[in-house]
Design an enzyme around this catalytic site. Structure first.
Site, PDB file in Angstrom:
ATOM      1  N   ASP A  27      35.643 -32.049  13.398  1.00  0.00           N
ATOM      2  CA  ASP A  27      36.421 -30.823  13.215  1.00  0.00           C
ATOM      3  C   ASP A  27      35.605 -29.584  13.586  1.00  0.00           C
ATOM      4  O   ASP A  27      34.383 -29.580  13.463  1.00  0.00           O
ATOM      5  CB  ASP A  27      36.903 -30.746  11.756  1.00  0.00           C
ATOM      6  CG  ASP A  27      38.141 -29.867  11.608  1.00  0.00           C
ATOM      7  OD1 ASP A  27      38.700 -29.422  12.639  1.00  0.00           O
ATOM      8  OD2 ASP A  27      38.537 -29.621  10.459  1.00  0.00           O
ATOM      9  N   GLY A  28      36.320 -28.552  14.025  1.00  0.00           N
ATOM     10  CA  GLY A  28      35.685 -27.263  14.291  1.00  0.00           C
ATOM     11  C   GLY A  28      35.513 -26.927  15.764  1.00  0.00           C
ATOM     12  O   GLY A  28      34.853 -25.941  16.097  1.00  0.00           O
ATOM     13  N   ASN A  29      36.119 -27.708  16.630  1.00  0.00           N
ATOM     14  CA  ASN A  29      36.017 -27.415  18.067  1.00  0.00           C
ATOM     15  C   ASN A  29      36.608 -26.048  18.407  1.00  0.00           C
ATOM     16  O   ASN A  29      36.036 -25.278  19.184  1.00  0.00           O
ATOM     17  CB  ASN A  29      36.768 -28.472  18.898  1.00  0.00           C
ATOM     18  CG  ASN A  29      36.111 -29.836  18.837  1.00  0.00           C
ATOM     19  OD1 ASN A  29      34.996 -29.969  18.358  1.00  0.00           O
ATOM     20  ND2 ASN A  29      36.815 -30.851  19.333  1.00  0.00           N
ATOM     21  N   TRP A  32      34.425 -23.228  17.146  1.00  0.00           N
ATOM     22  CA  TRP A  32      33.221 -23.127  17.986  1.00  0.00           C
ATOM     23  C   TRP A  32      33.539 -22.302  19.235  1.00  0.00           C
ATOM     24  O   TRP A  32      32.803 -21.397  19.602  1.00  0.00           O
ATOM     25  CB  TRP A  32      32.738 -24.527  18.373  1.00  0.00           C
ATOM     26  CG  TRP A  32      31.502 -24.530  19.214  1.00  0.00           C
ATOM     27  CD1 TRP A  32      30.214 -24.555  18.767  1.00  0.00           C
ATOM     28  CD2 TRP A  32      31.441 -24.489  20.646  1.00  0.00           C
ATOM     29  NE1 TRP A  32      29.347 -24.533  19.833  1.00  0.00           N
ATOM     30  CE2 TRP A  32      30.063 -24.488  20.999  1.00  0.00           C
ATOM     31  CE3 TRP A  32      32.393 -24.438  21.659  1.00  0.00           C
ATOM     32  CZ2 TRP A  32      29.637 -24.447  22.327  1.00  0.00           C
ATOM     33  CZ3 TRP A  32      31.966 -24.407  22.991  1.00  0.00           C
ATOM     34  CH2 TRP A  32      30.598 -24.409  23.306  1.00  0.00           C
ATOM     35  N   ARG A  40      40.147 -22.409  23.219  1.00  0.00           N
ATOM     36  CA  ARG A  40      39.954 -23.570  22.338  1.00  0.00           C
ATOM     37  C   ARG A  40      39.580 -24.843  23.100  1.00  0.00           C
ATOM     38  O   ARG A  40      38.779 -25.651  22.632  1.00  0.00           O
ATOM     39  CB  ARG A  40      41.245 -23.834  21.531  1.00  0.00           C
ATOM     40  CG  ARG A  40      41.537 -22.797  20.461  1.00  0.00           C
ATOM     41  CD  ARG A  40      42.847 -23.123  19.738  1.00  0.00           C
ATOM     42  NE  ARG A  40      42.818 -24.463  19.165  1.00  0.00           N
ATOM     43  CZ  ARG A  40      42.263 -24.767  17.992  1.00  0.00           C
ATOM     44  NH1 ARG A  40      41.730 -23.818  17.248  1.00  0.00           N
ATOM     45  NH2 ARG A  40      42.279 -26.003  17.549  1.00  0.00           N
ATOM     46  N   SER A  72      45.218 -36.689  15.438  1.00  0.00           N
ATOM     47  CA  SER A  72      45.981 -37.186  14.290  1.00  0.00           C
ATOM     48  C   SER A  72      47.477 -37.163  14.579  1.00  0.00           C
ATOM     49  O   SER A  72      47.940 -36.464  15.491  1.00  0.00           O
ATOM     50  CB  SER A  72      45.677 -36.338  13.054  1.00  0.00           C
ATOM     51  OG  SER A  72      46.329 -35.085  13.140  1.00  0.00           O
ATOM     52  N   ASN A  75      48.567 -33.702  14.645  1.00  0.00           N
ATOM     53  CA  ASN A  75      48.115 -32.801  15.716  1.00  0.00           C
ATOM     54  C   ASN A  75      49.174 -32.560  16.790  1.00  0.00           C
ATOM     55  O   ASN A  75      49.044 -31.643  17.613  1.00  0.00           O
ATOM     56  CB  ASN A  75      46.820 -33.318  16.368  1.00  0.00           C
ATOM     57  CG  ASN A  75      45.587 -33.177  15.494  1.00  0.00           C
ATOM     58  OD1 ASN A  75      44.660 -33.980  15.563  1.00  0.00           O
ATOM     59  ND2 ASN A  75      45.541 -32.146  14.662  1.00  0.00           N
ATOM     60  N   TRP A  76      50.275 -33.354  16.786  1.00  0.00           N
ATOM     61  CA  TRP A  76      51.375 -33.080  17.728  1.00  0.00           C
ATOM     62  C   TRP A  76      51.994 -31.721  17.449  1.00  0.00           C
ATOM     63  O   TRP A  76      52.656 -31.145  18.309  1.00  0.00           O
ATOM     64  CB  TRP A  76      52.474 -34.154  17.619  1.00  0.00           C
ATOM     65  CG  TRP A  76      52.026 -35.516  18.027  1.00  0.00           C
ATOM     66  CD1 TRP A  76      51.793 -36.571  17.192  1.00  0.00           C
ATOM     67  CD2 TRP A  76      51.760 -35.995  19.353  1.00  0.00           C
ATOM     68  NE1 TRP A  76      51.385 -37.670  17.923  1.00  0.00           N
ATOM     69  CE2 TRP A  76      51.357 -37.350  19.254  1.00  0.00           C
ATOM     70  CE3 TRP A  76      51.807 -35.407  20.622  1.00  0.00           C
ATOM     71  CZ2 TRP A  76      51.014 -38.125  20.358  1.00  0.00           C
ATOM     72  CZ3 TRP A  76      51.462 -36.180  21.728  1.00  0.00           C
ATOM     73  CH2 TRP A  76      51.077 -37.519  21.590  1.00  0.00           C
ATOM     74  N   ARG A 195      32.245 -35.251   7.896  1.00  0.00           N
ATOM     75  CA  ARG A 195      33.252 -34.274   8.307  1.00  0.00           C
ATOM     76  C   ARG A 195      32.545 -32.960   8.579  1.00  0.00           C
ATOM     77  O   ARG A 195      31.857 -32.424   7.714  1.00  0.00           O
ATOM     78  CB  ARG A 195      34.347 -34.063   7.271  1.00  0.00           C
ATOM     79  CG  ARG A 195      35.363 -33.033   7.800  1.00  0.00           C
ATOM     80  CD  ARG A 195      36.707 -33.038   7.161  1.00  0.00           C
ATOM     81  NE  ARG A 195      37.623 -32.168   7.929  1.00  0.00           N
ATOM     82  CZ  ARG A 195      38.928 -32.252   7.911  1.00  0.00           C
ATOM     83  NH1 ARG A 195      39.524 -33.155   7.177  1.00  0.00           N
ATOM     84  NH2 ARG A 195      39.671 -31.423   8.637  1.00  0.00           N
ATOM     85  N   ARG A 201      38.426 -32.262   3.029  1.00  0.00           N
ATOM     86  CA  ARG A 201      39.637 -33.095   2.902  1.00  0.00           C
ATOM     87  C   ARG A 201      39.586 -34.229   3.917  1.00  0.00           C
ATOM     88  O   ARG A 201      38.790 -34.203   4.852  1.00  0.00           O
ATOM     89  CB  ARG A 201      40.893 -32.241   3.098  1.00  0.00           C
ATOM     90  CG  ARG A 201      40.907 -31.458   4.400  1.00  0.00           C
ATOM     91  CD  ARG A 201      42.205 -30.645   4.565  1.00  0.00           C
ATOM     92  NE  ARG A 201      42.105 -29.745   5.702  1.00  0.00           N
ATOM     93  CZ  ARG A 201      41.861 -28.432   5.613  1.00  0.00           C
ATOM     94  NH1 ARG A 201      41.719 -27.866   4.428  1.00  0.00           N
ATOM     95  NH2 ARG A 201      41.775 -27.687   6.705  1.00  0.00           N
TER      96      ARG A 201
HETATM   97  C1  IPE Z   1      41.536 -33.585  11.590  1.00  0.00           C
HETATM   98  O1  IPE Z   1      41.307 -32.274  11.989  1.00  0.00           O
HETATM   99  C2  IPE Z   1      42.030 -34.387  12.768  1.00  0.00           C
HETATM  100  C3  IPE Z   1      41.043 -34.662  13.803  1.00  0.00           C
HETATM  101  C4  IPE Z   1      39.779 -34.362  13.745  1.00  0.00           C
HETATM  102  C5  IPE Z   1      41.555 -35.360  14.961  1.00  0.00           C
HETATM  103  P1  IPE Z   1      42.434 -31.160  11.825  1.00  0.00           P
HETATM  104  O2  IPE Z   1      41.830 -29.884  12.280  1.00  0.00           O
HETATM  105  O3  IPE Z   1      43.684 -31.595  12.471  1.00  0.00           O
HETATM  106  O4  IPE Z   1      42.662 -31.179  10.241  1.00  0.00           O
HETATM  107  P2  IPE Z   1      43.250 -30.065   9.280  1.00  0.00           P
HETATM  108  O5  IPE Z   1      44.524 -29.579   9.883  1.00  0.00           O
HETATM  109  O6  IPE Z   1      42.233 -28.969   9.176  1.00  0.00           O
HETATM  110  O7  IPE Z   1      43.443 -30.781   7.974  1.00  0.00           O
HETATM  111  C1  IPE Z   2      38.979 -30.901  15.990  1.00  0.00           C
HETATM  112  O1  IPE Z   2      38.761 -29.556  16.208  1.00  0.00           O
HETATM  113  C2  IPE Z   2      39.579 -31.589  17.195  1.00  0.00           C
HETATM  114  C3  IPE Z   2      40.969 -32.026  17.022  1.00  0.00           C
HETATM  115  C4  IPE Z   2      41.672 -31.946  15.918  1.00  0.00           C
HETATM  116  C5  IPE Z   2      41.612 -32.601  18.193  1.00  0.00           C
HETATM  117  P1  IPE Z   2      39.902 -28.506  15.924  1.00  0.00           P
HETATM  118  O2  IPE Z   2      40.694 -28.307  17.180  1.00  0.00           O
HETATM  119  O3  IPE Z   2      40.692 -28.892  14.736  1.00  0.00           O
HETATM  120  O4  IPE Z   2      39.044 -27.212  15.635  1.00  0.00           O
HETATM  121  P2  IPE Z   2      39.353 -26.091  14.554  1.00  0.00           P
HETATM  122  O5  IPE Z   2      39.534 -26.791  13.248  1.00  0.00           O
HETATM  123  O6  IPE Z   2      40.591 -25.393  14.997  1.00  0.00           O
HETATM  124  O7  IPE Z   2      38.145 -25.220  14.595  1.00  0.00           O
HETATM  125 MG    MG Z   3      40.547 -28.485  12.753  1.00  0.00          MG
END
Ligand code: IPE
Ligand code: IPE
Ligand code: MG
Length: 247
Positions: A27-29, A32, A40, A72, A75-76, A195, A201
């Site tokens: 998480d956090g891409n 970043w 993004r 996930s 994520n859709w 995580r 979570r």
């Molecule tokens: C969890 O990250 C899913 C993946 C890393 C693929 P999310 O960024 O989707 O999770 P939430 O929305 O913060 O719970």
């Molecule tokens: C996790 O990074 C990658 C995926 C869920 C695909 P995010 O895209 O959720 O990055 P943040 O949480 O918005 O920083």
């Molecule tokens: Mg995220």
């Protein structure tokens, strides 16, 4: 993977206490990328480099299974352009990295419901699994369109069907039979879950399998999660006393 150099096991790690399965919620891409003033998608590209680097560590340090949450079922709900970019990124990375991963002994597997992902990505997933099926240096599990509740429901449906057909006696259903109906049926439960980005979570990841997993939550954003920090996470894990409910 671009190089075949071996990453040496860091001296602070005890080779006899290595986790056999490490899972990561990457998480956090997006954050970043925002920090860098980039879109993004640049964060997702950078995050892929972290995956490559950690996969090599797992292989070289004797961690047999590495599982990453890439996309996930929730994520859709992201903007179509980002979803589209991610699907293409997964397909492109598998295509460009497959021969190197194959050569290095990586076995590639997938978790999640592939029927909803683009056909061209499904084909690439099949090709990756097929080509690397006999490799044993490390098993790399990628969760794409994965949601633990969906996985558990699928397991229930498949068990109920067997019971209805009379091939399974409902009284015999136990944890090991149930686990055999999950996407992770050939995997041990994770020993360590990482995580990144500070969220505390599970976000619908491996709810059944994480029952007794040790957790490592760090504020570091996934693209910044280095081999050194991975080492630290494993060193912390090696200090834990896993009781599994006993004394
Ligand atoms: C969890 O990250 C899913 C993946 C890393 C693929 P999310 O960024 O989707 O999770 P939430 O929305 O913060 O719970
Ligand atoms: C996790 O990074 C990658 C995926 C869920 C695909 P995010 O895209 O959720 O990055 P943040 O949480 O918005 O920083
Ligand atoms: Mg995220």
């Amino acid at each position: 993977m671009s190089t075949q150099l071996i990453t040496k096991l860091p001296a602070i790690l005890d080779p006899t206490k290595m986790p056999q399965h490490v899972a990561a919620i990457m998480d956090g891409n997006g954050r970043w990328a925002k920090q860098q003033g980039l879109p993004r998608i640049a964060g997702h590209q950078q995050g892929a480099k972290t995956v490559k680097s950690l996969l090599r560590c797992c292989k070289d340090w004797g961690i047999a299974n590495f599982t990453v949450y890439a996309f996930s079922t929730e994520n859709w709900g992201r903007p179509a352009a980002e979803v589209d970019f991610l699907m293409r990124l997964f397909e492109g990375l598998l295509d460009s990295e497959l021969s190197q991963m194959y050569a290095e002994g990586v076995r590639i597997r997938f978790l999640g419901d592939r029927s909803q992902v683009p056909i061209s990505l499904q084909k690439m997933m099949d090709r990756s699994t097929e080509k690397t099926r006999d490799n044993r240096a490390v098993t790399f599990n990628i969760a794409i369109n994965y949601g633990s509740r969906h996985e558990i429901l699928q397991a229930c449906k498949s068990i109920a069907t067997q019971a209805q057909l009379g091939t399974l006696d409902p009284h015999q259903i136990d944890e090991s039979i149930f686990a055999r109906h999950l996407d992770t049926h050939e995997l041990p439960d994770p020993d360590l879950l990482i995580r990144t980005s500070g969220e505390q979570r599970l976000s619908n990841f491996l709810l059944w399998q994480l029952a007794y997993t040790e957790l490592h939550i760090t504020n570091t954003l996934w693209p910044d999660f280095s081999n050194d920090e991975f080492t630290q996470a494993i060193a912390d894990y090696q200090q834990r006393h896993r009781r599994f409910g006993k004394v």
